[in-house]
Every structure is written in structure tokens, then in C-alpha cells.
Design an enzyme around this catalytic site. Structure first.
Site, PDB file in Angstrom:
ATOM      1  N   LYS A   1      60.908 -30.632  55.998  1.00  0.00           N
ATOM      2  CA  LYS A   1      62.238 -31.092  55.561  1.00  0.00           C
ATOM      3  C   LYS A   1      63.007 -29.929  54.944  1.00  0.00           C
ATOM      4  O   LYS A   1      64.186 -29.717  55.236  1.00  0.00           O
ATOM      5  CB  LYS A   1      62.091 -32.253  54.564  1.00  0.00           C
TER       6      LYS A   1
ATOM      7  N   GLN B   1      58.421 -37.651  47.807  1.00  0.00           N
ATOM      8  CA  GLN B   1      57.466 -37.813  48.918  1.00  0.00           C
ATOM      9  C   GLN B   1      56.368 -38.799  48.519  1.00  0.00           C
ATOM     10  O   GLN B   1      55.719 -38.638  47.485  1.00  0.00           O
ATOM     11  CB  GLN B   1      56.874 -36.442  49.287  1.00  0.00           C
TER      12      GLN B   1
ATOM     13  N   ASP C   1      66.505 -41.336  51.162  1.00  0.00           N
ATOM     14  CA  ASP C   1      65.404 -41.979  51.894  1.00  0.00           C
ATOM     15  C   ASP C   1      65.712 -43.453  52.143  1.00  0.00           C
ATOM     16  O   ASP C   1      65.024 -44.107  52.928  1.00  0.00           O
ATOM     17  CB  ASP C   1      64.099 -41.874  51.094  1.00  0.00           C
TER      18      ASP C   1
END
Ligand SMILES: NC(=O)c1ccc[n+]([C@@H]2O[C@H](COP(=O)([O-])OP(=O)(O)OC[C@H]3O[C@@H](n4cnc5c(N)ncnc54)[C@H](OP(=O)(O)O)[C@@H]3O)[C@@H](O)[C@H]2O)c1
Length: 292
Positions: free
Chosen positions: A52, A96, A119
Site C-alpha cells: 500500500k 492493518q 478502509d
């Protein structure tokens, strides 16, 4: 033989388009900034976050990696999120997952400002998605719909069967594909571990999406001839012939299923790269909205 839904090629195209837009706009404005939080040394998580960050660099976005050992306390993590929420130079925050078991993931996700939740896991974003309102759509489901859209796969009136109901993949995908839109207007069946006789459902699917995390779960006999098969699964299976000692495989028995499907995603090179492209899209969206 099925045609490939090439997520690698499409993600490169989408990322290049966003890069051009950023280059034009950020002459007067600062570049978009994604803050990534990584806790512990879970190898796949490290690899995802590094990918990412690398993609941010490629498109001309700023990024910061906030990496901590797994003994960080929940209070310390909440403080970090609060700091990033207040930082006007940060547009997107991603944590994450999975987090260590002593940290309450729900509390952490709910602490992220919904306008920086790139997200799309915050309940406000999920609620807006369920209602069909503008929101950050979770990256993997968004990436899947981008693939369907790009390859002009007709979804209206089709039966879509989704295997797996997780909050980050299966459940949001069911909202997206059932909504009144395009891609959308599917009749959706959402299967999970308590579904009885799953093949009864998969055999009816015009569009079959596997997101279970079980290598090669979907066999040829489970697939209706001509179906579109999307494999979200990313599983590490031991392979001593590889330098790393493992290879990546999906939830679909690709070799056999490609003989009868009309379209299929490979693993790797299918949904995985689309997830990153969708995250970049969301970060660009967060930045554009903040700069308005
Ligand atoms: N390509 C990408 O970028 C990307 C992104 C995210 C995840 N993934 C991959 O996608 C897979 C799924 O991830 P996830 O986070 O959604 O997983 P998850 O949270 O573990 O959820 C798995 C889902 O599959 C269901 N399930 C498990 N065994 C089943 C069975 N035998 N029959 C039917 N349903 C079953 C579970 O049902 P219950 O709810 O009843 O337990 C659950 O809903 C993993 O391989 C993951 O690595 C890939």
C-alpha cells in the site's frame, strides 16, 4: 475456457489515472496523505502494508507508516488515532487487521474519524453503504465492483452467490450487488459456515464470489457452466519448491473451474491488486473532499 478478469492490469490503469489527477491538482495543493498503522510482525500484514505504501509513492501520494510492536496498549493506539484524526495533513487512516487479541478492534475502528476511514470499516460508513448513501466503500468489495464494471459484466437480474459474510468482504459485497445500481440489481445469496448444502446455492450462481479463506474450496462440480467466478481468497500454502517456502492460492480450484466459467479472476493478479487500487481511490476521494 474462461476469460481472465485481469485485476493487475486494471489496477495499474486506475492507479495511473489517479496519479495524473493528483499531479494536476497538487500543483496548488499538498499531496494526499495516507497514514498506515501496523501492529506486530504478522508477515502477511507487513507485506500488505508495504504494498500500500509503495503504491502511494507510485501515484504521488504522501504516506506515513506507524509501526509498533504487539505489546502496544489499546490506550496508546487510541491516542495515536486521535492525533492522526486531528492532523490536518492526514487524509486517510488505515489500521492493518488483525490486531493483537488484547486490543479491541471494534473500539479502534470506531475511533477513526469517518471522513478519514478510507478502509470503510467504521459503522457510519457501513451504515451509509447499507442505505445506498455516499460513503467510503471497503476496498476489496469496491475493487470487485470495479472489475465487474470495467469488464462490462452484466449484473442486473443475475443471481449472485457470495461465500463468506465477513464485515470487510462478504457482507459489504452483498449490499453493493443487491443495490439498485450498476453494478448491482443482483438477487444475492449470502452463504456462510452454517449454510446447509452450499453446492445447492453455488450451482445456481450466475456470479459466484468466494471469500472464505479456504484454499481450493470451490470445485468444478460446484460451478454452473458459464458463471462468472470471482476469487477473493488469498491463502498461503506450503510449497517447498518456492524460495519463500509457500505459494499463494485462492479459494477456487482455478485450473479446473476455468474450463467451465465464462470469466474468472486469477490468484494472484485478480482481486488483490484491485483492493490496493480501491484504497488509493478512497484516499484520493478523502483528500478531494477535504480540499473542497
Ligand atoms: N484479495 C484481497 O485483497 C483480500 C482482502 C481481504 C481478504 N482476502 C482473503 O479473502 C478470504 C476471506 O477473508 P475474510 O477476511 O472475509 O475472512 P473471515 O473474516 O475469516 O470470514 C470468512 C467467512 O467465510 C465463512 N466460511 C468459513 N468456512 C466456511 C465454509 N466451510 N462454508 C461456508 N462458509 C464458510 C465464514 O462463515 P461464518 O461467518 O459462519 O464464520 C465467514 O463468513 C481470505 O483468504 C483472505 O485472505 C483477500
Amino acid at each position: 475456457m474462461a476469460q481472465l478478469l485481469d485485476g493487475k492490469a486494471l489496477s495499474e490503469k486506475l492507479v495511473a489515472e489517479i496519479s495524473t489527477k493528483i499531479a494536476t491538482k497538487s500543483i496548488e495543493l499538498r499531496a494526499p496523505h495516507l497514514a498506515a498503522i501496523l501492529i506486530g510482525d504478522h508477515a502477511p500484514s507487513k507485506a500488505y502494508v508495504n504494498n500500500k505504501i509503495k503504491t502511494c509513492e507510485k501515484v504521488g501520494m504522501a504516506s506515513s507508516l506507524h509501526s509498533y510492536s504487539s505489546d502496544i496498549t489499546e490506550a496508546e493506539l487510541l491516542n495515536l488515532i486521535e492525533k492522526l484524526n486531528r492532523d490536518n495533513t492526514v487524509d486517510g487512516i488505515l489500521v492493518q487487521l488483525p490486531l493483537p487479541s488484547h486490543i479491541n478492534s471494534k473500539r479502534i475502528i470506531e475511533a477513526i474519524l469517518p471522513s478519514k476511514d478510507v478502509d470503510g470499516f467504521h459503522p457510519l460508513n457501513i451504515g451509509n453503504l447499507a442505505k445506498g448513501y455516499d460513503c467510503f466503500v471497503p476496498a476489496t468489495p469496491l475493487g470487485v465492483t470495479m472489475l465487474l464494471d470495467h469488464y462490462k459484466i452484466k449484473t442486473g437480474g443475475k443471481h449472485c452467490v457470495i461465500l463468506g459474510r465477513s464485515a470487510i468482504v462478504g457482507q459489504p459485497l452483498s449490499f453493493l450487488l443487491a443495490r439498485n445500481g450498476n453494478p448491482g440489481n443482483c438477487t444475492v445469496t449470502l452463504c456462510h459456515s452454517k449454510t446447509v448444502n452450499i453446492t445447492h446455492y453455488t450451482r445456481q450462481a450466475d456470479i459466484l464470489i468466494a471469500a472464505l479463506g479456504i484454499p481450493n474450496f470451490v470445485k468444478k462440480e460446484m460451478v454452473k457452466p458459464g458463471a462468472v467466478v470471482i476469487d477473493v481468497g488469498i491463502n498461503r500454502v506450503e510449497d517447498l519448491s518456492k524460495k519463500a517456502g509457500y505459494r499463494l492460492t485462492g479459494d477456487v480450484d482455478f485450473e479446473a473451474v476455468q474450463d467451465i466459467a465464462s470469466w474468472i479472476t486469477p490468484v494472484p493478479g485478480g482481486v488483490g491488486p484491485m483492493t490496493i487500487a480501491a484504497l488509493i481511490f478512497n484516499t484520493y476521494k478523502a483528500w478531494s473532499e477535504r480540499m473542497m
